[in-house]
Design a protein around this motif. Structure first.
Motif, mmCIF file in Angstrom:
data_model
loop_
_atom_site.group_PDB
_atom_site.id
_atom_site.type_symbol
_atom_site.label_atom_id
_atom_site.label_comp_id
_atom_site.label_asym_id
_atom_site.label_seq_id
_atom_site.Cartn_x
_atom_site.Cartn_y
_atom_site.Cartn_z
ATOM 1 N N ALA A 107 28.786 56.868 -14.038
ATOM 2 C CA ALA A 107 29.208 57.563 -12.820
ATOM 3 C C ALA A 107 28.915 56.664 -11.631
ATOM 4 C CB ALA A 107 28.481 58.893 -12.674
ATOM 5 N N THR A 108 29.676 56.832 -10.575
ATOM 6 C CA THR A 108 29.469 56.013 -9.380
ATOM 7 C C THR A 108 28.630 56.735 -8.340
ATOM 8 O OG1 THR A 108 31.529 56.838 -8.469
ATOM 9 C CG2 THR A 108 31.628 54.759 -9.692
ATOM 10 N N THR A 109 28.148 57.928 -8.654
ATOM 11 C CA THR A 109 27.412 58.717 -7.669
ATOM 12 C C THR A 109 25.897 58.678 -7.864
ATOM 13 O OG1 THR A 109 27.682 60.674 -9.054
ATOM 14 C CG2 THR A 109 29.341 60.298 -7.337
ATOM 15 N N PHE A 110 25.406 57.848 -8.745
ATOM 16 C CA PHE A 110 23.963 57.770 -8.971
ATOM 17 C C PHE A 110 23.299 56.949 -7.869
ATOM 18 C CE2 PHE A 110 25.151 58.152 -13.652
ATOM 19 C CZ PHE A 110 24.863 59.502 -13.696
ATOM 20 N N THR A 111 22.126 57.409 -7.433
ATOM 21 C CA THR A 111 21.360 56.672 -6.425
ATOM 22 C C THR A 111 20.139 55.990 -7.039
ATOM 23 O OG1 THR A 111 20.089 58.641 -5.873
ATOM 24 C CG2 THR A 111 22.073 58.205 -4.565
ATOM 25 N N GLY A 112 20.068 55.993 -8.337
ATOM 26 C CA GLY A 112 18.957 55.350 -9.023
ATOM 27 C C GLY A 112 19.156 55.386 -10.521
ATOM 28 N N VAL A 113 18.210 54.791 -11.221
ATOM 29 C CA VAL A 113 18.252 54.716 -12.682
ATOM 30 C C VAL A 113 16.895 55.162 -13.208
ATOM 31 C CG1 VAL A 113 18.533 53.185 -14.665
ATOM 32 C CG2 VAL A 113 19.876 52.791 -12.595
ATOM 33 N N ALA A 114 16.907 56.105 -14.135
ATOM 34 C CA ALA A 114 15.658 56.629 -14.696
ATOM 35 C C ALA A 114 15.092 55.680 -15.753
ATOM 36 C CB ALA A 114 15.904 58.001 -15.317
ATOM 37 N N VAL A 115 13.832 55.901 -16.096
ATOM 38 C CA VAL A 115 13.203 55.181 -17.205
ATOM 39 C C VAL A 115 13.966 55.524 -18.478
ATOM 40 C CG1 VAL A 115 11.084 55.019 -18.594
ATOM 41 C CG2 VAL A 115 10.933 55.192 -16.112
ATOM 42 N N ASP A 116 14.084 54.574 -19.376
ATOM 43 C CA ASP A 116 14.789 54.813 -20.634
ATOM 44 C C ASP A 116 13.925 55.697 -21.535
ATOM 45 O OD1 ASP A 116 16.328 54.802 -22.906
ATOM 46 O OD2 ASP A 116 16.646 52.639 -22.923
ATOM 47 N N THR A 117 14.029 57.009 -21.329
ATOM 48 C CA THR A 117 13.221 57.943 -22.118
ATOM 49 C C THR A 117 13.743 58.074 -23.543
ATOM 50 O OG1 THR A 117 14.496 59.810 -21.261
ATOM 51 C CG2 THR A 117 12.430 59.264 -20.130
ATOM 52 N N PHE A 118 14.963 57.611 -23.793
ATOM 53 C CA PHE A 118 15.470 57.589 -25.164
ATOM 54 C C PHE A 118 14.590 56.677 -26.010
ATOM 55 C CE2 PHE A 118 18.366 55.770 -28.417
ATOM 56 C CZ PHE A 118 18.639 56.938 -29.110
ATOM 57 N N LYS A 119 14.127 55.582 -25.431
ATOM 58 C CA LYS A 119 13.264 54.642 -26.156
ATOM 59 C C LYS A 119 11.786 54.973 -25.982
ATOM 60 C CE LYS A 119 11.923 50.064 -27.081
ATOM 61 N NZ LYS A 119 12.349 48.994 -27.829
ATOM 62 N N TYR A 120 11.356 55.246 -24.748
ATOM 63 C CA TYR A 120 9.924 55.353 -24.460
ATOM 64 C C TYR A 120 9.395 56.781 -24.394
ATOM 65 C CZ TYR A 120 10.491 50.457 -23.405
ATOM 66 O OH TYR A 120 10.775 49.126 -23.496
ATOM 67 N N GLY A 121 10.255 57.768 -24.417
ATOM 68 C CA GLY A 121 9.795 59.153 -24.342
ATOM 69 C C GLY A 121 9.591 59.597 -22.905
ATOM 70 N N SER A 122 9.503 60.887 -22.723
ATOM 71 C CA SER A 122 9.444 61.444 -21.369
ATOM 72 C C SER A 122 8.097 61.231 -20.688
ATOM 73 C CB SER A 122 9.777 62.932 -21.403
ATOM 74 O OG SER A 122 8.837 63.606 -22.216
ATOM 75 N N ALA A 123 7.079 60.834 -21.415
ATOM 76 C CA ALA A 123 5.760 60.635 -20.800
ATOM 77 C C ALA A 123 5.784 59.528 -19.749
ATOM 78 C CB ALA A 123 4.724 60.309 -21.866
ATOM 79 N N LEU A 124 6.679 58.563 -19.878
ATOM 80 C CA LEU A 124 6.745 57.454 -18.925
ATOM 81 C C LEU A 124 7.763 57.685 -17.812
ATOM 82 C CD1 LEU A 124 6.472 54.340 -21.267
ATOM 83 C CD2 LEU A 124 4.667 55.548 -20.055
ATOM 84 N N ASP A 125 8.476 58.806 -17.835
ATOM 85 C CA ASP A 125 9.494 59.075 -16.822
ATOM 86 C C ASP A 125 8.854 59.183 -15.438
ATOM 87 O OD1 ASP A 125 12.065 59.382 -15.994
ATOM 88 O OD2 ASP A 125 12.184 61.518 -16.463
ATOM 89 N N GLN A 126 9.580 58.747 -14.417
ATOM 90 C CA GLN A 126 9.067 58.731 -13.050
ATOM 91 C C GLN A 126 9.985 59.529 -12.130
ATOM 92 O OE1 GLN A 126 6.139 57.283 -12.153
ATOM 93 N NE2 GLN A 126 5.908 56.843 -14.320
ATOM 94 N N THR A 127 9.388 60.192 -11.157
ATOM 95 C CA THR A 127 10.157 60.847 -10.108
ATOM 96 C C THR A 127 9.940 60.073 -8.819
ATOM 97 O OG1 THR A 127 8.307 62.327 -9.646
ATOM 98 C CG2 THR A 127 10.006 63.138 -11.158
ATOM 99 N N TYR A 128 10.852 60.253 -7.874
ATOM 100 C CA TYR A 128 10.777 59.494 -6.631
ATOM 101 C C TYR A 128 9.524 59.840 -5.841
ATOM 102 C CZ TYR A 128 11.568 57.594 -2.077
ATOM 103 O OH TYR A 128 11.402 56.893 -0.921
#
Length: 199
Positions: A107-128
């Motif tokens: 999509a062209t409307t994203f203002t950022g890119v999340a952590v790859d939780t598919f590989k690392y799991g949601s424990a490493l996910d970050q919020t702004y």
């Protein structure tokens, strides 16, 4: 006639010698393992530096063409490789590209890119969040003549977040609190606002 007997000579290591060797190996391991862990964490930080420089290059190229900066990753052409340990933010608000599945959502409307939780799991996910040096993602000026981008990641699974920022303008940081960036930060040079490795 007497047959000469050979004296049996035992070969091998004594218990003391073995204990000394084990102690030396233990001391060497105690010195080497923490340094190796720090080396691994520092090598993970190179991802943030490389991707922030890619954002800077993409933004500068976009500015040359459009006379403005953008907060949209698709518009400037920023799409980091999979397996990213850091989340990247071009704006403080907006929609972040999720990386939760095997395929990416385009999509062209994203203002950022999340952590790859598919590989690392949601424990490493970050919020702004603004960084320890008060760097904030977004555009400044009308029209937008300055951009700041952030990379946030937890590279060693503790409670501290590794924080990086980059700007189209040179910046001066004031030391204090958790701000670990160098005092003077030139344009296009990633600043380590909060260093998760040395804390």
């Amino acid at each position: 006639m007497e047959i000469p007997m050979k004296k049996l000579v035992q070969k091998g290591f004594t218990l003391i010698e073995l204990m000394i060797v084990v102690a030396i190996i233990g001391i060497l391991a105690a010195i080497a393992i923490p340094n190796f862990i720090k080396f691994q964490a520092r090598s993970k930080q190179s991802e943030a530096k490389a991707n922030l420089k890619a954002i800077f290059t993409a933004q500068k190229a976009f500015y040359q063409e459009k006379d403005r900066f953008s907060t949209l990753t698709g518009e400037v052409g920023f799409e980091p490789e999979r397996n990213n340990r850091y989340a990247y933010f071009l704006a403080a608000t907006g929609t972040i590209e999720p990386r939760t599945g095997a395929t990416l959502v385009q999509a062209t409307t994203f203002t950022g890119v999340a952590v790859d939780t598919f590989k690392y799991g949601s424990a490493l996910d970050q919020t702004y969040a603004a960084t320890a040096c008060t760097s904030a993602a977004g555009l400044l000026g009308t029209p937008a003549t300055r951009f700041d981008a952030l990379a946030l990641g937890n590279i060693d699974a503790d409670t501290t977040v590794d924080q990086w920022s980059i700007s189209s303008e040179s910046r001066t940081f004031t030391a204090g609190g958790n701000c670990t960036a160098d005092a003077n930060n030139p344009s296009g040079e990633p600043a380590n606002d909060q260093n998760d490795v040395n804390l």
